[in-house]
Design a protein around this motif. Structure first.
Motif, mmCIF file in Angstrom:
data_model
loop_
_atom_site.group_PDB
_atom_site.id
_atom_site.type_symbol
_atom_site.label_atom_id
_atom_site.label_comp_id
_atom_site.label_asym_id
_atom_site.label_seq_id
_atom_site.Cartn_x
_atom_site.Cartn_y
_atom_site.Cartn_z
ATOM 1 N N UNK A 55 0.832 -1.197 0.000
ATOM 2 C CA UNK A 55 0.000 0.000 0.000
ATOM 3 C C UNK A 55 0.878 1.264 0.000
ATOM 4 N N UNK B 244 2.921 1.790 -3.326
ATOM 5 C CA UNK B 244 2.185 2.308 -4.478
ATOM 6 C C UNK B 244 1.898 3.802 -4.358
ATOM 7 N N UNK B 245 1.699 4.297 -3.151
ATOM 8 C CA UNK B 245 1.163 5.638 -3.009
ATOM 9 C C UNK B 245 2.161 6.700 -2.563
ATOM 10 N N UNK C 227 -8.035 -5.044 -8.243
ATOM 11 C CA UNK C 227 -6.937 -5.079 -7.276
ATOM 12 C C UNK C 227 -7.358 -5.807 -6.002
ATOM 13 N N UNK D 117 -5.829 -9.285 -4.671
ATOM 14 C CA UNK D 117 -5.147 -9.394 -3.377
ATOM 15 C C UNK D 117 -5.762 -10.496 -2.521
ATOM 16 N N UNK E 127 -1.743 -8.171 -8.942
ATOM 17 C CA UNK E 127 -2.182 -7.095 -8.053
ATOM 18 C C UNK E 127 -1.246 -5.899 -8.176
ATOM 19 N N UNK E 128 0.041 -6.165 -8.280
ATOM 20 C CA UNK E 128 0.996 -5.075 -8.413
ATOM 21 C C UNK E 128 0.752 -4.277 -9.692
ATOM 22 N N UNK F 294 -2.464 -2.203 -9.332
ATOM 23 C CA UNK F 294 -2.281 -1.059 -8.437
ATOM 24 C C UNK F 294 -1.435 0.025 -9.105
ATOM 25 N N UNK G 175 -4.163 3.661 -4.871
ATOM 26 C CA UNK G 175 -4.358 2.216 -4.807
ATOM 27 C C UNK G 175 -4.557 1.835 -3.357
ATOM 28 N N UNK H 167 -4.853 -0.839 -0.533
ATOM 29 C CA UNK H 167 -4.440 -2.228 -0.471
ATOM 30 C C UNK H 167 -4.392 -2.865 0.902
#
Lengths: 161, 161, 161, 161, 161, 161, 161, 161, 161, 161, 161, 161
Positions: free
Chosen positions: F38, F41-42, H26, H30, H66-67, H70, H80, H82
């Motif tokens: 998480x 990604x952000x 996503x 996951x 998932x990667x 995202x 994203x 997660x």
């Protein structure tokens, strides 16, 4: 036959005999690779993944065997015939009959029978080659050693159940 | 057909159509691998080693294509038919006729013609698949991209000499 | 015992005790490697290939365990006794009795029982070593962690059938 | 013996003979691996590290030899007996007597004598196998070639000092 | 000390104690790496190449040990002091005195004595760390296990000659 | 609980206690892997690429930790519960609240706090496991060592700016 | 000096001069490796991970440089002096003074100054070596090329902020 | 949404739609990775090892999916989400209900049903994405191709028994 | 001859005969490696790069052959004579006469003739060795198989032009 | 000489001079490779394995040197003469006289003397090449650096015993 | 255009259109690789090393894109024009104006703008190619997917500071 | 120029001269990489595949050369100018004129002429650099050695046909 390709120390007549024996091995090995893939794709049942993956390295081995047999043929001055129609033309052994989705044990049983003929034929080829050319004989001896090991793998699934 | 293998979101009738198209691709690709090896063994002439070695990675690519086509068929509930007699049964294209030791240029010319039909057939398959199943279409699109690259390799030897 | 090999900070009497404990671990681990190979060769049945291949990495692990145990013994000034007669001389646990071609589940059951004793013995060894030499204790702790993981692998085949 | 494992082209009686010869090779090779490790651990002296490290790749080679011998036995329908008590039961050759920390030259001399018997026995096995099964004979021929090379390594330390 | 680096669950006072112990290990290990290289370059005599090459992997191991010790120090909020003057400032053990081209056995004897002190010191450090922080203690325990193994390598050259 | 999975030498009651402790570690570690991704990604800002790439190897490490914790649970006879609802059910620690594109330093600060709780909880788990099962304790000790190293990485970005 | 180690074609007097120059390079390079590690451990701030990781490959390079310088010394008949006290004894350049946790830019600035002296000294060494021994000169020329590249890396962080 | 991240050629409104679709993919992917691990740990029965090992490469594939999903979201200017609570918040599909030690076939059946929904949902997502953004559509098309292959693996165990 | 090197099971007189045969193979193979490099350097013409690169792997193969032949000689108690004057002393075959920059086809033709003699001689050696020592015979049989394959490579360039 | 191969910027007369110098280096290096193998095979005594294995990487290095020398010759328009008779024809240095099984020290002493002449000759070649062509000079400078390192290895065995 | 290179199933007129579109992509991609290297060399500032190293893998990707575009052109019968003057001749987009040492953020901002045009142009190319040739369209679609990911990398540095 | 980047020991005026020389090498090498790819794509004829593949490793080499030249420029305080317009601005040598599909020999002839100028220019650069900076001179010397080797490859195809 290309006479300028005669291996030093081997005459024309015996080279032709060797080529004939080796062509049959080649076609048999090429078909074996196709048949193993055919089984690889269509097996099913609780042991699916183990059998599916056990077959692939054997396919690679058998493709290499065919390559060695074919290259020996051209080294001796012959032509290596490798198209599908060549396989069916030189076939002196029973076809592989099983098709459609079937259980792993059914496919292993059918392949076991197919290998019975393949190994017997290559053992006969060795007997003839021993008097003609040690190089060709050694090549097929290595093939048989490998094929018998894989047949043991298959047979080991067919008892104790 | 095994109904319990229907891909989620694809009906039975369209699955059968896709399987039919893919089986033809499979047989065509399997024959191509055999034909390329056939050429690999029998080419001769001053460019021998370069052509001999250029063919082998393409054989590996085409064997993988056949594997992808076959696995898609069984994923859709069909049977992937992969024995030599299956190849000749599904054949709708001309055989590969050249045999015996021949020059590299002769083999490349014959393979170039063989690829003309192969690529045309797979481009037609894509057109039909586009309306049926994007996964199958994507698979064959990748095959065509690779086959056209190898055809360019072959053609590049056939001009400027 | 070679006194000039005493590890700095460890006395002669305690070194002898450690060596005695480690020699038993060594012989037990050497036998385990032989027994696992014995099973690897003679298992049969529908799960043959999966079990056959599951055993080999464990053989490598156990051979490394024996190597670590033996090298610790000589670091402490002792002699590592590793011939077949040494194994049978130091054996205080039951032999592995199963022989001949048997099903995968029969072999797994017999190995599961064999591991019960092996793990219990090495857990006891750790208790004694904790007061004598933390290096030796750490070595056997790592062995137990790995052996318990492999026992879980084996046990997971023996339920739900 | 498991009759369903008979190799195509080999009868029951000759298979039993081959199995008997191969079992002795198997036990001899398994003991050799244990004996080499035993030496690996207990050698000492100014050339310690060079000899210590020279032995390990040979251990790997000999473990592979034992694996090949055992797998051939089960391919022929026999049982490969590989526990420590099997080794001592099938032993027809003198034990390895040297133990305790000793110099590199002492261990090399003892191993050299041990190899004298091992190589002589396997050369005799080949003579018997030549008339029974070329695959088994080829396997042991490769073993002897490797063992003789390692004996040369050991002997080269025992002169010119 | 950087208070914002305190490991969760460890107080300031005990962290300082751990850092003090670890700094001494760090300096000792850094010197050991330099001393091993010093020997690696200047040894000579009939066993030159074996000893010359035996030392290099140990240098790599010891450099990694120093890295682990130093990184633990900064994880605890301390400063890892790693310059040559830091090594001589924290030195509580005898210098390595041998210099100039000397025989392999002379260097091994000097290193063996140097390791006696090193291992004794790190064993003492572990005793103190056991009550303070298991992570730091585990790190040094692994270092001792490796150092004792290498000391055994060296000692094995010093007897039986 | 599956009684036939009891580790040799461990009773039923203590096994249940260990399983309870390990399940909490498992859920905590699984969430940590999700939270790290998480953040991966952000994050944004001038240090984007360095922080983005620093996180990925830690994700792999934490996924392996969860795997080890879960496999220990099933080795002891328990069930490893690993779905998202299991994570939220076993959660006794504060959620990770930061979301949306934020600077690298903001994410590192939030992760640093999250690790404070994680490490404290696993250090407590070790204290309880020490009296119950050294294998489980060793497993979590290794996890803590790795987690504390990564926390140091994060903290090192949060001072001196 | 060991006269029997004189390189063919180089006299005793000039060999001693070369050894003197190379010893200074050796000590300087050994200290550089220690100083780089010292920085690697203690840097902090928002660019931590990038600078922390940028240093490690340079440490490996500089350790190899020291190894090459030392091996050249012994090839010429000299002794390579490599203990911490040797470094401080041969030091003619300013110590590296920065210590404690500091920002990445502070450490880069200090290292940049340290490299100024190092490169100037090695460029002077080359001038002297050019008339004495091209092999030694080539060795140091390669070192300078690598050191100047790394200095550029460091400097590129120190502008534009 | 971060407007400065709009992909050249895509407007704000359509970017938001794509982000919404991709977020659901996503979360679904996951959860799938967590569910596969959950099964990996708790399966049991005679096919344990084959199924246990078949799942792990699929976990890696799904984590990569998932990667990719995202990273596409953040490339389009979105966030994203997660964490475990994000997964349960976006869940529009049935939970995975099976838990506790169960047979390989039970787990495969439950996973097969779970994949039915997953594949159907992603095929629907593709239909919507085709009109919005070919890059996002291509990403999910590759995911479906891989997921359908793994479903075939699972289904192949569920017939012929 | 060194009698203490007699292979177990081989007498002194036959060992001397084998050594004589193997020495000739050794010298022939050593010259072949030199001659192939000689061609590798001096070929020219439109096929330059393909032929230039085709030769190098064969050089490596032939150097390994010479190594195996020589090591077999010393294993049997003989001296392996490997200097340039040894090659010319044992030479019973025509020199390789072509020199100077020449076309690829000229060099291939000259090498093809050179291989005619080499293969014929080694085939004769095998006939003699078959009655003396299967290990030596197997070694040369493998050499011939490889040499004949490379001759085919060369010959394939010499037709169809 | 092939005038169309003149390197841009080098005249015909100076190219011929360079070629003459490089041919002598080539022949000397080719003989060195043969002589090193000759020693590799025939050494014996307590240090056998260390010396036997130390020689092989040097053989590879020297073969690469010969390759570089020869390729430079043909780049300059000359012919690289590389057969055994070329070596003896261009030989201006003493033959390597030692033969038969001898101790490691005897062989090292003989090789040390052989290297004295080789290094002196190549150092002289560099002096001449410096005024003619920096590329050729650089090539031989690299060779000398490597040869002197290996001579140090050999010499380090010849003192302190 | 070379008519003998027409891809089976594509006419001459449409092939020319595709070639024209692809040539522009080729020139744009070639310039992008040059521009990225230009930035790689001249960036500076506190984030130097992270940005310097982030660019290089993208250079490799873009060089591969150019290679794919060019090879598609020649497969279609066109000429791939790849010299610097070809790039400037086909340029319809603004030059990259930034030069001299500048901060990482300045270079990233300039590259971000450059990518805006590049991605918009290739997205337009795809729209035209979709109706002409799916192979060419697939190639550029993959390029855009990769370029958009790298643009996200760059943009993530330009906010939150 | 950035004065803070002056290499220790080099003045401002001479640095500017070196930068001017190196910029021309950089542009020339960048164009060479583009020209080689241009040829790689458009060659044709019977030797297509060999020449097509021979060029690619040289492209990689030349790209590395440009990278080294550019990094040296910035190390000296200059700006490395690397866009297509920079190449054409600094060009003092003739363009590469051949375009369109042409035979391998035509392309090799054109490249051979192009290399004539390139090598002559870089040899001149070395002469100027020798008095200014040995590091820059060494860099270009290595480039010339590599370029001359590749020119020999090309030339070897242009005779004997």
């Amino acid at each position: 036959m290309s006479l300028e390709f005669l291996v030093p120390g081997l005459g024309e007549a015996e080279s032709e005999k060797i080529i004939g024996i080796m062509q049959e091995c080649l076609s048999h090995e090429q078909e074996t690779a196709l048949v193993l893939k055919h089984a690889h794709w269509n097996v099913a049942g609780p042991n699916f993944i183990a059998i599916h993956e056990m077959i692939d390295p054997q396919v690679d081995d058998v493709l290499n065997m065919a390559d060695e047999s074919a290259e020996r043929i051209v080294q001796l001055g012959g032509t290596a015939l490798g198209r599908p129609d060549d396989i069916t033309r030189f076939r002196t052994w029973p076809k592989f009959a099983l098709e459609g989705r079937a259980s792993t044990l059914d496919y292993l049983r059918a392949l076991d029978e197919y290998y019975d003929v393949l190994i017997t034929d290559e053992r006969n080829a060795i007997k003839q080659l021993d008097d003609l050319d040690f190089v060709s004989s050694n090549i097929i001896q290595d093939h048989v050693q490998n094929l018998e090991k894989f047949q043991w793998f298959m047979r080991s699934h067919l008892i104790c159940d």
